[in-house]
Design a protein around this motif. Structure first.
Motif, mmCIF file in Angstrom:
data_model
loop_
_atom_site.group_PDB
_atom_site.id
_atom_site.type_symbol
_atom_site.label_atom_id
_atom_site.label_comp_id
_atom_site.label_asym_id
_atom_site.label_seq_id
_atom_site.Cartn_x
_atom_site.Cartn_y
_atom_site.Cartn_z
ATOM 1 N N ILE A 1 0.831 -1.210 0.000
ATOM 2 C CA ILE A 1 0.000 0.000 0.000
ATOM 3 C C ILE A 1 0.865 1.259 0.000
ATOM 4 N N CYS A 2 1.972 1.236 0.720
ATOM 5 C CA CYS A 2 2.838 2.420 0.807
ATOM 6 C C CYS A 2 3.486 2.783 -0.521
ATOM 7 N N ARG A 3 3.482 1.856 -1.471
ATOM 8 C CA ARG A 3 4.023 2.179 -2.803
ATOM 9 C C ARG A 3 3.241 3.309 -3.452
ATOM 10 N N PHE A 4 1.996 3.497 -3.057
ATOM 11 C CA PHE A 4 1.140 4.482 -3.703
ATOM 12 C C PHE A 4 1.200 5.857 -3.052
ATOM 13 N N LYS A 5 1.759 5.981 -1.872
ATOM 14 C CA LYS A 5 1.691 7.252 -1.142
ATOM 15 C C LYS A 5 2.520 8.368 -1.770
ATOM 16 N N ASP A 6 3.557 8.039 -2.499
ATOM 17 C CA ASP A 6 4.428 9.065 -3.062
ATOM 18 C C ASP A 6 4.126 9.378 -4.521
ATOM 19 N N ASN B 1 2.315 10.992 -7.837
ATOM 20 C CA ASN B 1 1.841 12.323 -8.191
ATOM 21 C C ASN B 1 0.406 12.212 -8.719
ATOM 22 N N TYR C 1 -0.095 7.795 -13.329
ATOM 23 C CA TYR C 1 -0.239 7.346 -11.940
ATOM 24 C C TYR C 1 -1.707 7.091 -11.619
#
Length: 107
Positions: A44-49, A51, A57
């Motif tokens: 899930i954290c792959r998506f936090k950064d 744009n 994206y």
């Protein structure tokens, strides 16, 4: 010849073993994997950064989580990749959501 009671017995044993292995392969393919909390958080954290203004994206997020969208005159049906089934959203729900205020002007 080569085919006698001994080879017939061995052939039957191998056929049975093959059938059992094929069944075990199918059973393993059916199983849903169990992930740890850490594995889920990492994914899930792959998506936090990402744009959010980048069309690629945004498209990747939709491709990952949404299987299909069906548009009708009076409703929208969403089918997800992350759970079974689908969700039906009426146009009344869409028009009453906060997202309507963020949409471009209707022409």
């Amino acid at each position: 010849g080569i085919f006698n009671s001994h080879t017939k017995k061995r052939f039957d044993e191998l056929e049975k073993a093959k059938s059992e292995l094929e069944l075990r392969i199918i059973q393993e393919e059916i199983k849903k994997p169990i992930f740890t909390r850490e594995q889920i958080m990492f994914w899930i954290c792959r998506f936090k950064d990402g744009n959010i203004d980048d069309p690629k994206y945004r498209a990747s997020i939709v491709d990952i989580f949404v299987n299909a969208i069906y548009l009708y005159d009076d409703k929208i049906v969403l089918t997800y990749n992350y759970k079974e089934g689908s969700k039906t959203v009426s146009l009344a729900e869409v028009n009453s959501s906060d997202l309507v205020e963020c949409a471009p002007p209707y022409r």
